[in-house]
Design an enzyme around this catalytic site. Structure first.
Site, mmCIF file in Angstrom:
data_model
loop_
_atom_site.group_PDB
_atom_site.id
_atom_site.type_symbol
_atom_site.label_atom_id
_atom_site.label_comp_id
_atom_site.label_asym_id
_atom_site.label_seq_id
_atom_site.Cartn_x
_atom_site.Cartn_y
_atom_site.Cartn_z
ATOM 1 N N GLU A 235 0.989 -1.359 -0.129
ATOM 2 C CA GLU A 235 -0.025 -0.164 -0.048
ATOM 3 C C GLU A 235 0.900 1.285 -0.026
ATOM 4 O O GLU A 235 0.470 2.220 -0.625
ATOM 5 C CB GLU A 235 -0.887 -0.005 1.276
ATOM 6 C CG GLU A 235 -1.924 -1.145 1.193
ATOM 7 C CD GLU A 235 -2.845 -1.130 0.125
ATOM 8 O OE1 GLU A 235 -2.979 -0.172 -0.700
ATOM 9 O OE2 GLU A 235 -3.487 -2.394 -0.225
ATOM 10 N N HIS A 244 -0.394 -1.489 -9.741
ATOM 11 C CA HIS A 244 -0.102 -3.131 -9.724
ATOM 12 C C HIS A 244 0.490 -3.655 -11.057
ATOM 13 O O HIS A 244 0.821 -2.952 -11.824
ATOM 14 C CB HIS A 244 -1.295 -3.744 -9.649
ATOM 15 C CG HIS A 244 -2.423 -3.578 -8.303
ATOM 16 N ND1 HIS A 244 -3.644 -3.311 -8.337
ATOM 17 C CD2 HIS A 244 -1.797 -3.693 -7.145
ATOM 18 C CE1 HIS A 244 -4.128 -3.150 -7.447
ATOM 19 N NE2 HIS A 244 -3.014 -3.499 -6.377
ATOM 20 N N VAL A 256 6.230 1.078 -15.491
ATOM 21 C CA VAL A 256 7.644 0.656 -14.986
ATOM 22 C C VAL A 256 8.207 -0.066 -15.918
ATOM 23 O O VAL A 256 7.864 -1.092 -16.553
ATOM 24 C CB VAL A 256 7.663 -0.050 -13.521
ATOM 25 C CG1 VAL A 256 8.805 -0.324 -13.272
ATOM 26 C CG2 VAL A 256 6.869 1.177 -12.395
ATOM 27 N N THR A 259 9.785 -4.202 -14.779
ATOM 28 C CA THR A 259 8.968 -5.151 -14.412
ATOM 29 C C THR A 259 8.507 -6.030 -15.585
ATOM 30 O O THR A 259 7.866 -5.419 -16.378
ATOM 31 C CB THR A 259 7.641 -4.761 -13.406
ATOM 32 O OG1 THR A 259 7.080 -3.502 -14.220
ATOM 33 C CG2 THR A 259 8.497 -4.045 -12.242
HETATM 34 ZN ZN LIG Z 1 -2.760 -2.636 -4.586
#
Ligand SMILES: [Zn+2]
Length: 421
Positions: A235, A244, A256, A259
């Site tokens: 969080e 996410h 990003v 990732t």
């Molecule tokens: Zn989340």
């Protein structure tokens, strides 16, 4: 994985991702955001504007490989309780702060082995946390508020954030990370949710992170499989502008670069490699399900990446820049002294053995830099270091973790580094 750099496309992807159906109740951050956007479309416009600024900052600073300055974020934990069990102990609160420091600073003992293909992306984000020692009025504080509430359980609608609705008003959100810990069992299984940086100006009273008391820290009321404090890590990642890992839509984008692209949320703990060579475009190593921004169980999520770290640093140099001048981690009686401490930064980390050390010296004191191995044996020492950047070459050392200790006057700072060739 950031697929396309075009600003126009990026903005389109934000819209798509926010339009997608929520995957689970585990983290309600995106569900709540979608509901808010439906009521007020201007929120989406502010997010898009913030994303443009974020991408500008990242492209300017990532390419220049500038030193990230270690940022200490003061945290105030608001405990809301209807019964003694929910009034969690100070030790449990401290355990969550420790976990945040471990996870954001790459001190977590369960980090990937350096032979793992994703180890090369694992990063120390140069972000640390303290329980606030100075409140917004300049007075000493424990960094904890405790409030009895008539509410048997909160449903994640924001009532936790206001004294008038059974919660507790937040402290100045430009200077503190506010975390409310309460019973969220009436929310349908939500472990927590967070506000994004772009909401700070428009909705300052809503800023912060809410976490279920059974998913907070790693002792006391923390309950498996959410008992290692990773809900907090996840969080706070959102709070610092991370999305996410699957971009909240099938094969979505988290903005990003390093990732791996993910098809969807992952749960439990998949076996590596997971979903390799997927139709989404994941490589031979599959999805980075062990990232803190996925939905796997606490024991399975162990890493942030370099580019996630850069994105969070961007937030700290953008919408959340007020934290850089917060005095919340300073003791009221010793502020001047604390502000005069020397600070040191090491980059890149991990590296192939060549570490560059930068310093912000506010005191004219001799600095010694000492290298230790993991069991505390001294390997090398440099005295009277006064020219920065200072290059520390560890090319002869085997791969692994080491500690670098900085001594200047009465000030000692220790940092963990990783050699990975
Ligand atoms: Zn989340």
């Amino acid at each position: 994985m950031k697929k396309i750099l075009s600003t126009t496309i990026v903005l389109g992807l934000i819209f798509i991702s926010l339009s997608s159906k929520a995957q689970s109740n585990k983290c309600a951050t995106m569900t709540i955001l979608n509901e808010r956007i439906e009521k007020d479309p201007a929120i989406l416009l502010r997010m898009q504007q913030s994303e443009i600024e974020t991408q500008k900052w990242i492209s300017a600073n990532r390419s220049a490989k500038k030193t990230q300055v270690l940022v200490s974020i003061p945290v105030v934990v608001h405990v809301l309780y209807n019964n003694p069990t929910q009034n969690i102990s100070t030790a449990q609160i401290q355990s969550q702060i420790d976990i945040l420091n471990d996870d954001f600073g790459l001190f977590n003992s369960d980090s990937l082995d350096n032979s793992h293909p994703f180890w090369q992306y694992t990063a120390d984000t140069e972000i640390e946390f303290c329980l606030a020692t100075r409140d917004p009025n300049g007075n000493a504080t424990s960094g904890i508020t405790r409030t009895y509430t008539d509410s048997l359980s909160f449903i994640g609608d924001g009532n936790e954030k206001y004294t008038a609705t059974g919660g507790e008003d937040n402290w100045d959100p430009t200077k503190y990370l506010n975390i409310w810990v309460c019973d969220l069992s009436a929310s349908g299984g939500t472990l927590g949710y967070a506000a994004f940086p772009s909401d700070l100006v428009s909705d300052p009273d809503e800023d912060g992170v809410v976490i279920n008391y059974t998913a907070f820290g790693d002792i006391g009321t923390a309950t498996a499989p959410n008992d290692l404090g990773r809900t907090g890590t996840h969080e706070v990642g959102h709070w610092l502008n991370l999305s996410h890992i699957w971009g909240d839509t099938i094969c979505g984008d988290d903005f990003v670069a390093d990732t791996e692209i993910a098809e969807d949320a992952n749960y439990g703990c998949p076996t590596f490699p997971h979903n390799a060579n997927s139709t989404c475009g994941s490589g031979v190593n599959g999805e980075m399900y062990m990232n803190y921004m996925d939905y796997v169980d606490d024991y399975c999520m162990v890493m942030f990446t370099f580019d996630q770290g850069t994105r969070m640093q961007s937030a700290l140099n953008g919408d959340r820049a007020g934290l850089l001048t917060s005095l919340g981690c300073s003791s009221p009686s010793t502020i001047n002294e604390v502000l005069l401490e020397n600070t040191f930064n090491i980059y890149p980390n991990p590296s192939n053995g060549n570490f560059i050390i930068n310093a912000q010296l506010t005191k004219n004191e001799n600095v010694s830099i000492t290298l230790y191995n993991l069991v505390g044996a001294k390997i090398q020492q440099f005295d009277n270091v006064n020219n920065y950047p200072f290059l520390m070459s560890l090319n002869d050392l085997p791969n692994g973790s080491y500690f670098i200790k900085f001594n200047s006057g009465n000030n000692t700072i220790t940092k963990k580094v990783f050699v990975s060739k």
